[in-house]
Design a protein around this motif. Structure first.
Motif, short mmCIF file in Angstrom:
data_model
loop_
_atom_site.label_atom_id
_atom_site.label_comp_id
_atom_site.label_asym_id
_atom_site.label_seq_id
_atom_site.Cartn_x
_atom_site.Cartn_y
_atom_site.Cartn_z
N PHE A 1 32.12 45.45 44.90
CA PHE A 1 33.17 44.90 44.05
C PHE A 1 34.55 45.46 44.38
O PHE A 1 35.50 44.72 44.64
CB PHE A 1 32.82 45.14 42.59
N TYR B 1 40.54 47.94 40.33
CA TYR B 1 39.66 46.89 39.83
C TYR B 1 40.39 45.55 39.80
O TYR B 1 39.86 44.52 40.22
CB TYR B 1 39.17 47.24 38.43
N ILE C 1 39.67 41.53 41.95
CA ILE C 1 39.21 40.26 41.37
C ILE C 1 39.44 39.07 42.30
O ILE C 1 38.52 38.26 42.53
CB ILE C 1 39.84 40.02 39.99
N LEU D 1 33.91 44.35 35.78
CA LEU D 1 33.92 42.98 36.27
C LEU D 1 33.93 42.00 35.10
O LEU D 1 34.72 41.05 35.07
CB LEU D 1 32.69 42.75 37.14
N PHE E 1 36.93 38.99 45.07
CA PHE E 1 35.61 38.72 44.51
C PHE E 1 35.43 37.22 44.30
O PHE E 1 34.38 36.65 44.66
CB PHE E 1 35.43 39.46 43.19
#
Length: 230
Positions: free
Chosen positions: A115, A135, A139, A165, A142
């Motif tokens: 991730f 993080y 995204i 997530l 991902f």
């Protein structure tokens, strides 16, 4: 941000897959003890030879780390105490998702993707990102990977990756709030639905092979074969 650590896609991921389903497995992070400028790794930080230095993936292009890690497992190349722990982690999971297939061959049937797309400073320990931006930046790649691989379902290793997530997909409008049991939810992206489940991280001593073999089997059986509407 684009995809940094390219996913592994097994040659049998689409057919036959896992019981006829395409399964994308999601890991968390890769460590990097170099931690350039305290901002994580960059694509080719060492211009002299084109490779990253200072981490456990020395002499490999960063983008190939996931693929090379899987190939090393399949080739039984992990040695020593650390290698033994890594091997045990992967073997436990693979024996749960495909108990009928030898673990060395099981990665041929699934896809794997980490991730967080920026390597993090581990200082010899497996620490996750300390900044939310890592993080958040992960995204878009991902979602790009999701659209390219078109999985019928996703399985996330561990609580940290799963909860981050889920939260970021929710605040960005990619989750159907009516399909969220805490351990499972459904991603809505570009007209498609992607069910996703959380499992105990297979490196954990709490990982129960029999329990997760059963739960993963139930999850896979519940999935509908993905039909792209693109």
């Amino acid at each position: 941000m684009d995809v940094h650590f390219e996913p592994w896609e097994g040659p049998k991921y689409s057919n036959p897959g896992v019981k006829g389903k395409k399964i994308l497995v999601i890991g968390h992070t890769y460590p990097c003890n170099d931690y350039l400028n305290k901002e994580g790794c960059k694509e080719v930080p060492n211009k002299e030879n084109g490779f990253c230095r200072g981490c456990g993936f020395t002499q490999r292009f960063c983008s190939e780390v996931t693929k090379e890690t899987v190939k090393e497992y399949m080739g039984n190349m992990w040695q020593g105490r650390a290698g033994g722990r890594m091997k045990a982690t992967h073997t436990k999971f693979l024996n749960s998702i495909l108990p009928e297939v030898p673990s060395k061959e099981a990665y041929n049937y699934i896809a794997f993707y980490n991730f967080v797309q920026i390597a993090v400073n581990s200082n010899g320990k497996r620490l996750g990102p300390t900044l939310d931006k890592y993080y958040e930046l992960s995204i878009p790649p991902f979602l790009k990977t999701l659209a390219e691989l078109q999985p019928d379902g996703l399985i996330v290793w561990g609580k940290r990756a799963y909860e981050r997530l889920r939260y970021l997909l929710y605040v960005n409008g990619y989750i159907d709030g009516n399909i969220d049991t805490g351990d499972q939810f459904t991603i809505l992206y570009e007209g498609n639905e992607y069910p996703i489940m959380k499992i105990e991280h297979p490196s954990s001593r709490r990982y129960n092979k029999e329990l997760w073999t059963s739960r993963i089997r139930e999850f896979v059986q519940s999935l509908k074969k993905h039909e792209s509407v693109l």
